[in-house]
Motif scaffolding. Structure first.
Motif, PDB file in Angstrom:
ATOM      1  N   PHE A  86       0.806  -1.220   0.000  1.00 44.26           N
ATOM      2  CA  PHE A  86       0.000   0.000   0.000  1.00 44.26           C
ATOM      3  C   PHE A  86       0.841   1.273   0.000  1.00 44.26           C
ATOM      4  O   PHE A  86       0.318   2.357   0.208  1.00 44.26           O
ATOM      5  CB  PHE A  86      -0.966  -0.009   1.188  1.00 44.26           C
ATOM      6  N   GLY A  87       2.121   1.146  -0.226  1.00 47.33           N
ATOM      7  CA  GLY A  87       2.984   2.315  -0.310  1.00 47.33           C
ATOM      8  C   GLY A  87       3.016   3.146   0.956  1.00 47.33           C
ATOM      9  O   GLY A  87       3.192   4.363   0.910  1.00 47.33           O
ATOM     10  N   ILE A  88       2.843   2.502   2.106  1.00 46.48           N
ATOM     11  CA  ILE A  88       2.813   3.246   3.374  1.00 46.48           C
ATOM     12  C   ILE A  88       4.239   3.568   3.824  1.00 46.48           C
ATOM     13  O   ILE A  88       5.080   2.674   3.939  1.00 46.48           O
ATOM     14  CB  ILE A  88       2.077   2.459   4.467  1.00 46.48           C
ATOM     15  N   PHE A  90      -3.730   1.754   9.798  1.00 46.28           N
ATOM     16  CA  PHE A  90      -3.247   3.079   9.401  1.00 46.28           C
ATOM     17  C   PHE A  90      -4.425   4.018   9.137  1.00 46.28           C
ATOM     18  O   PHE A  90      -4.449   5.157   9.615  1.00 46.28           O
ATOM     19  CB  PHE A  90      -2.380   2.932   8.144  1.00 46.28           C
ATOM     20  N   LEU A  91      -5.430   3.546   8.401  1.00 37.80           N
ATOM     21  CA  LEU A  91      -6.591   4.390   8.101  1.00 37.80           C
ATOM     22  C   LEU A  91      -7.445   4.633   9.343  1.00 37.80           C
ATOM     23  O   LEU A  91      -7.941   5.731   9.565  1.00 37.80           O
ATOM     24  CB  LEU A  91      -7.438   3.739   6.996  1.00 37.80           C
ATOM     25  N   CYS A 130      -8.098  13.321   1.486  1.00 34.64           N
ATOM     26  CA  CYS A 130      -7.428  13.246   2.780  1.00 34.64           C
ATOM     27  C   CYS A 130      -5.900  13.208   2.650  1.00 34.64           C
ATOM     28  O   CYS A 130      -5.204  13.214   3.657  1.00 34.64           O
ATOM     29  CB  CYS A 130      -7.903  12.012   3.548  1.00 34.64           C
ATOM     30  N   GLY A 131      -5.407  13.132   1.421  1.00 32.07           N
ATOM     31  CA  GLY A 131      -3.972  13.180   1.205  1.00 32.07           C
ATOM     32  C   GLY A 131      -3.266  11.848   1.143  1.00 32.07           C
ATOM     33  O   GLY A 131      -2.045  11.793   1.300  1.00 32.07           O
ATOM     34  N   TYR A 132      -4.010  10.744   0.900  1.00 33.44           N
ATOM     35  CA  TYR A 132      -3.343   9.441   0.808  1.00 33.44           C
ATOM     36  C   TYR A 132      -2.385   9.402  -0.376  1.00 33.44           C
ATOM     37  O   TYR A 132      -1.320   8.791  -0.312  1.00 33.44           O
ATOM     38  CB  TYR A 132      -4.377   8.319   0.673  1.00 33.44           C
ATOM     39  N   TYR A 150      -6.028   9.664  -8.864  1.00 33.20           N
ATOM     40  CA  TYR A 150      -6.061   8.502  -7.972  1.00 33.20           C
ATOM     41  C   TYR A 150      -7.478   7.933  -7.798  1.00 33.20           C
ATOM     42  O   TYR A 150      -7.665   6.713  -7.921  1.00 33.20           O
ATOM     43  CB  TYR A 150      -5.464   8.886  -6.625  1.00 33.20           C
ATOM     44  N   PRO A 151      -8.485   8.758  -7.541  1.00 32.28           N
ATOM     45  CA  PRO A 151      -9.839   8.201  -7.388  1.00 32.28           C
ATOM     46  C   PRO A 151     -10.327   7.474  -8.635  1.00 32.28           C
ATOM     47  O   PRO A 151     -10.914   6.393  -8.546  1.00 32.28           O
ATOM     48  CB  PRO A 151     -10.704   9.437  -7.104  1.00 32.28           C
ATOM     49  N   ASP A 152     -10.078   8.069  -9.814  1.00 29.75           N
ATOM     50  CA  ASP A 152     -10.534   7.450 -11.054  1.00 29.75           C
ATOM     51  C   ASP A 152      -9.841   6.111 -11.305  1.00 29.75           C
ATOM     52  O   ASP A 152     -10.445   5.176 -11.826  1.00 29.75           O
ATOM     53  CB  ASP A 152     -10.284   8.389 -12.238  1.00 29.75           C
ATOM     54  N   LYS A 153      -8.583   6.021 -10.929  1.00 28.14           N
ATOM     55  CA  LYS A 153      -7.855   4.765 -11.104  1.00 28.14           C
ATOM     56  C   LYS A 153      -8.439   3.670 -10.217  1.00 28.14           C
ATOM     57  O   LYS A 153      -8.624   2.524 -10.654  1.00 28.14           O
ATOM     58  CB  LYS A 153      -6.371   4.968 -10.793  1.00 28.14           C
TER      59      LYS A 153
END
Length: 305
Positions: A125-127, A165-166, A193-195, A201-204
């Motif tokens: 998740f790229g955290i 995390f969320l 929220c800046g994730y 990002y949302p469309d993907k």
């Protein structure tokens, strides 16, 4: 008398020969029949429907660009979904995050499990590390050079940490006011929220959810009826811009358009790439523009001087 005996021997010999010939012929015929049966069995073997439950699909290839550039295909993505769907549904049930969102983020952030961070650190998740991370870590270029990312012993730990995390960060609290299976609101909310800094990002996320019917896993938890998406509906959702993030930035872009001290954010820009372009530190760029995180939008104008 001798002649009679001799004649008897000759007759006996003739009878013996004539009776043995049919037996040999019969044996040969049986052998021929047996050989024919074996050959027929071998010829029919490949016709067996071994792959009956695995119909062929259009195995299209695409490039996923997240923390690394990864080339994947639809078969790889489908296998990834099958591998992690149960974990995603379990997290939805326990933490209230849509399984569809979890899987879509996993696909996008990890390159369907084939990205650099997923392969070297089981980070799907790229955290990044952040101040509260006490576990192992790896260094990887992202918005800045050699940033700190969390490392896990196995992928399931990454899925659990993503949920924690969320749930544990105040900046994501608004996500949990949405319906548990409203994946569109969650996709847009994550960006707001800046994730992620990517304005698309949302469309993907929505594209993956609708192309691979990930919403069905939400419905398995909520008990609602699921209707598979038609291709036209999924395509339409991917081309629709995220108005909540793009419209405000456009209004900013129209002001002070000739100011040489301002830079208009272009597609593909990150704070790191902009800072390099103007010989600035990322922190300086954030301070000049009162940014609390690395989120930027196409058309947004930033102070660079």
């Amino acid at each position: 008398m001798v002649k009679k005996i001799f004649t008897f021997i000759i007759l006996a010999t003739l009878v013996s020969c004539s009776s043995s010939k049919p037996a040999i012929a019969t044996t040969k015929r049986a052998a021929e029949i047996q050989r024919t049966r074996v050959a027929t069995t071998k010829k029919q073997a490949p016709i067996k429907p071994i792959a009956k439950n695995y119909p062929s699909t259009n195995n299209t290839t695409e490039v996923i660009q997240s923390t690394s550039k990864t080339v994947v295909n639809s078969d790889l993505i489908n296998n990834y979904i099958l591998q992690f769907k149960d974990i995603a549904m379990g997290n939805m049930q326990k933490y209230g995050i849509p399984a569809s969102i979890i899987l879509a983020q996993g696909i996008l952030e990890s390159g369907a499990g084939k990205g650099d961070l997923a392969m070297t650190a089981n980070n799907h998740f790229g955290i990044k590390c952040h101040k509260d991370w006490l576990g192992e870590s790896v260094r990887h270029d992202d918005d800045s050079e050699q940033e700190c990312f969390r490392k896990y012993s196995e992928a399931s730990e990454s899925y659990r940490d993503h949920a924690l995390f969320l749930v544990g960060k105040n900046r994501y609290a608004s996500l949990f006011t949405y319906e548990k299976d409203d994946y569109k609101a969650w996709a847009k909310g994550l960006r707001a929220c800046g994730y992620a800094t990517d304005p698309n990002y949302p469309d993907k996320l929505i594209s993956y959810i609708e192309r691979y019917n990930l919403h069905q896993y939400d419905c398995l938890i909520t008990g609602r009826n699921y209707k598979p998406f038609e291709k036209s509906a999924a395509t339409k959702s991917t081309s629709t811009p995220n108005r909540s993030t793009s419209t405000p930035s456009r209004s900013i872009a129209n002001s002070n358009s000739n100011d040489p001290n301002l830079y208009e954010v272009q597609k593909g820009d990150t704070l790191y790439s902009i800072s390099k372009k103007f010989n600035l530190l990322v922190d300086d760029l954030k301070q000049k523009n009162n940014l609390s995180d690395n989120a930027i939008s196409i058309g947004q104008r930033l102070k660079v001087k």
